[in-house]
Design a protein around this motif. Structure first.
Motif, PDB file in Angstrom:
ATOM      1  N   SER A   8       0.782  -1.195   0.120  1.00 18.96           N
ATOM      2  CA  SER A   8      -0.084  -0.049  -0.109  1.00 18.96           C
ATOM      3  C   SER A   8       0.745   1.235  -0.094  1.00 18.96           C
ATOM      4  CB  SER A   8      -0.870  -0.114   1.218  1.00 18.96           C
ATOM      5  OG  SER A   8      -0.478   0.162   2.302  1.00 18.96           O
ATOM      6  N   GLY A   9       2.113   1.327   0.799  1.00 19.91           N
ATOM      7  CA  GLY A   9       2.811   2.152   0.627  1.00 19.91           C
ATOM      8  C   GLY A   9       3.547   2.383  -0.474  1.00 19.91           C
ATOM      9  N   ASN A  10       3.869   1.219  -1.116  1.00 22.68           N
ATOM     10  CA  ASN A  10       4.656   1.463  -2.398  1.00 22.68           C
ATOM     11  C   ASN A  10       3.713   2.018  -3.623  1.00 22.68           C
ATOM     12  OD1 ASN A  10       6.884   0.608  -3.783  1.00 22.68           O
ATOM     13  ND2 ASN A  10       5.557  -0.862  -4.888  1.00 22.68           N
ATOM     14  N   LEU A  11       2.139   1.723  -3.396  1.00 22.24           N
ATOM     15  CA  LEU A  11       1.271   2.270  -4.439  1.00 22.24           C
ATOM     16  C   LEU A  11       1.446   3.748  -4.392  1.00 22.24           C
ATOM     17  CD1 LEU A  11      -1.469   1.725  -6.250  1.00 22.24           C
ATOM     18  CD2 LEU A  11      -2.454   2.071  -4.164  1.00 22.24           C
ATOM     19  N   VAL A  12       1.317   4.058  -3.168  1.00 23.17           N
ATOM     20  CA  VAL A  12       1.232   5.604  -2.789  1.00 23.17           C
ATOM     21  C   VAL A  12       2.685   6.532  -3.325  1.00 23.17           C
ATOM     22  CG1 VAL A  12       1.187   7.519  -0.827  1.00 23.17           C
ATOM     23  CG2 VAL A  12      -0.348   5.625  -1.011  1.00 23.17           C
ATOM     24  N   GLU A  13       3.587   5.612  -3.008  1.00 26.58           N
ATOM     25  CA  GLU A  13       5.070   6.417  -3.411  1.00 26.58           C
ATOM     26  C   GLU A  13       4.989   6.420  -4.902  1.00 26.58           C
ATOM     27  OE1 GLU A  13       8.051   7.038  -2.291  1.00 26.58           O
ATOM     28  OE2 GLU A  13       8.142   6.617  -0.199  1.00 26.58           O
ATOM     29  N   TRP A  14       4.504   5.422  -5.617  1.00 22.80           N
ATOM     30  CA  TRP A  14       4.631   5.571  -7.060  1.00 22.80           C
ATOM     31  C   TRP A  14       3.373   6.522  -7.544  1.00 22.80           C
ATOM     32  CZ3 TRP A  14       8.930   4.324  -9.597  1.00 22.80           C
ATOM     33  CH2 TRP A  14      10.003   3.374  -8.946  1.00 22.80           C
ATOM     34  N   PHE A  15       2.521   6.505  -7.245  1.00 20.45           N
ATOM     35  CA  PHE A  15       1.402   7.496  -7.420  1.00 20.45           C
ATOM     36  C   PHE A  15       1.951   8.737  -7.265  1.00 20.45           C
ATOM     37  CE2 PHE A  15      -2.025  10.297  -5.988  1.00 20.45           C
ATOM     38  CZ  PHE A  15      -2.917  10.209  -7.187  1.00 20.45           C
ATOM     39  N   ASP A  16       2.451   9.281  -6.296  1.00 18.28           N
ATOM     40  CA  ASP A  16       3.181  10.714  -6.131  1.00 18.28           C
ATOM     41  C   ASP A  16       4.191  10.819  -7.121  1.00 18.28           C
ATOM     42  OD1 ASP A  16       1.395  10.783  -3.991  1.00 18.28           O
ATOM     43  OD2 ASP A  16       2.910  10.982  -2.613  1.00 18.28           O
ATOM     44  N   PHE A  17       4.918   9.652  -7.417  1.00 20.46           N
ATOM     45  CA  PHE A  17       6.016   9.849  -8.339  1.00 20.46           C
ATOM     46  C   PHE A  17       5.559  10.108  -9.809  1.00 20.46           C
ATOM     47  CE2 PHE A  17       9.674   8.455 -11.054  1.00 20.46           C
ATOM     48  CZ  PHE A  17      10.714   9.246 -10.414  1.00 20.46           C
ATOM     49  N   TYR A  18       4.612   9.285 -10.299  1.00 24.62           N
ATOM     50  CA  TYR A  18       3.992   9.467 -11.641  1.00 24.62           C
ATOM     51  C   TYR A  18       3.330  10.611 -11.959  1.00 24.62           C
ATOM     52  CZ  TYR A  18       6.320   5.029 -12.962  1.00 24.62           C
ATOM     53  OH  TYR A  18       7.485   4.329 -13.141  1.00 24.62           O
ATOM     54  N   ILE A  19       2.700  11.224 -10.793  1.00 21.77           N
ATOM     55  CA  ILE A  19       1.657  12.205 -11.022  1.00 21.77           C
ATOM     56  C   ILE A  19       2.426  13.580 -11.968  1.00 21.77           C
ATOM     57  CG2 ILE A  19       0.921  14.609  -9.865  1.00 21.77           C
ATOM     58  CD1 ILE A  19       0.077  12.595  -7.684  1.00 21.77           C
ATOM     59  N   TYR A  20       3.935  13.372 -11.789  1.00 18.65           N
ATOM     60  CA  TYR A  20       4.784  14.567 -12.491  1.00 18.65           C
ATOM     61  C   TYR A  20       4.558  14.204 -13.864  1.00 18.65           C
ATOM     62  CZ  TYR A  20       8.938  16.780 -13.896  1.00 18.65           C
ATOM     63  OH  TYR A  20       9.869  17.651 -14.549  1.00 18.65           O
TER      64      TYR A  20
END
Length: 432
Positions: free
Chosen positions: A24-36
């Motif tokens: 779940s934390g990994n999901l959020v980390e990569w969501f934040d990263f790919y928003i860019y």
């Protein structure tokens, strides 16, 4: 033959909760990263000089995207040392806190009209913070998930790292589609591009709660070793494993970013409207995400080595004809282009479903998070994050198709690196 392992119901629940919590934390980390990547086309107007042409703005913004990957080796070293010395859980908690902070800072970035040349500089600075956080994320999560996964089914359970990684990318893409449904492109350029970063920061804080309840997998014996988390230990005794992992990660990361990030720019150039391209990519990423556990289970049956050989050989054969010939032949059909994207993503899944696991199995526990994270970060920085920017350089020179030859060369190198992996059955069900 697969060795059968017996777990009590409580132990099985604990391990599955650990997988869910880390994922779940990994999901959020990569969501934040790919928003860019999803919203770059909108905030580039606000954060770059108005006298720059659109191509120069795009090159700078994607250059910043690439630059953030060069923070990953530093992040993997810092967080890898924390994970190997003080625990996987502590490393994952600190990295998600850093991502929350950088997401909120991104949402608060001043525009070029407000602070002039400081705007693009601050964009770079905050993006480097995100790169630092994600650099620490991969190694700790891959290590944790490989250690807590149910034995005999490690490929299946470890695949959820890429379920959530691609899921984060999918959610970022989906958010772009939703926002375009309610807002105009002008509204996004005028400041609505900040909203996704606020959402990202809030979700990071929520996932922090799940991570704070994880069970530690690093033993006291390993954490107390003087060599735990040491780069000197990694390079003096495990340099062959390090180079091997860099070899196949280079092609894996390059292929991943070409297929899941650059392809959106590529199909837009074929005449597909931006909104349609966003929907196409969202559909393809959804299928790709669901495919990860299937391919992880396949790897449990046929072996990691065979899965890696299939990935590198099949993609090396298919990527040029699909991207160069196939995409152009069906350029008037979004459905056909989406199916071609899904086909390439399924070939990629032979790698991504088990990539964290095969890296983790190459290193002993006391340098595992460092070895996994640092080798991945180095290869990703050089070959993965640079993919969109390098592809644009080829395109600018009028030789875009040659870029796919470069991808094929890296896949051939990956094939020979995969050939060096230990053969089954010794390797397939080996448990550290």
């Amino acid at each position: 033959m697969t060795t059968e392992h017996i777990y009590s119901p409580e132990e099985k629940r604990k391990r599955i909760f650990g997988i869910v919590g880390a994922a779940s934390g990994n999901l959020v980390e990569w969501f934040d990263f790919y928003i860019y990547a999803v919203f770059a086309v909108y905030f580039q107007q606000a954060l770059t000089a108005p006298d720059m042409n659109s191509t120069a703005k795009a090159v700078y913004v994607w250059g910043v995207f690439a630059a953030s990957f060069f923070m990953r080796p530093i992040g993997s070293w810092v967080f890898g040392r924390i994970a190997d010395k003080y625990g996987r859980k502590r490393s994952m908690v600190v990295s998600i806190c850093l991502m929350a902070l950088s997401s909120f800072l991104f949402a608060a970035l001043p525009t070029y009209g407000q602070v002039g040349m400081m705007a693009p500089f601050l964009l770079l600075l905050v993006r480097l913070l995100q790169g630092l956080s994600v650099g620490g994320e991969y190694g700790a999560v891959a290590t944790y998930m490989s250690e807590i996964a149910l034995k005999g089914k490690r490929g299946f359970y470890a695949s959820f790292q890429y379920v959530t990684l691609s899921g984060g990318q999918l959610l970022a893409s989906l958010l772009g589609v939703i926002m375009l449904a309610f807002l105009t492109e002008q509204q996004l350029q005028d400041g609505a591009w900040r909203i996704p970063f606020v959402i990202g920061g809030i979700t990071a804080l929520i996932s922090l709660l799940a991570r704070s309840r994880l069970e530690e997998t690093l033993s006291n014996q390993d954490s107390n070793l003087k060599e735990s988390g040491s780069l000197r230990e990694l390079f003096s005794k495990h340099w062959r494993s390090f180079l091997l992992v860099v070899g196949y990660t280079a092609a894996g990361s390059l292929s991943f970013y070409v297929i899941t990030v650059y392809s959106k720019t590529y199909i837009t150039a074929l005449g597909i409207p931006g909104k349609t391209a966003g929907i196409m990519m969202t559909v393809a990423l959804f299928v790709y995400m669901l495919a990860q556990p299937v391919f992880g289970a396949i790897a449990d049956r046929i072996g990691r080595r065979k899965a890696m050989l299939i990935f590198s050989a099949s993609l090396a054969i298919c990527i040029y004809p699909v991207m160069v010939t196939g995409m152009h032949a069906v350029s008037g059909s979004p459905v056909m282009i989406t199916l071609l994207l899904i086909f390439l993503m399924l070939l990629l899944s032979f790698y991504t479903s088990i990539s964290g696991l095969i890296k983790a199995e190459m290193f002993p526990p006391h340098v595992r998070a460092l070895g996994v994270g640092f080798s991945y970060a180095v290869a990703n920085a050089i070959f993965g994050g640079s993919a969109p920017a390098v592809a644009l350089q080829f395109k600018g020179a009028g030789i875009e198709n040659t870029f796919f030859i470069y991808v094929i060369v890296m896949l051939v190198i990956c094939f020979f690196c995969s050939w060096k992996l230990p053969k089954e059955p010794e390797y397939l069900h080996h448990d550290h």
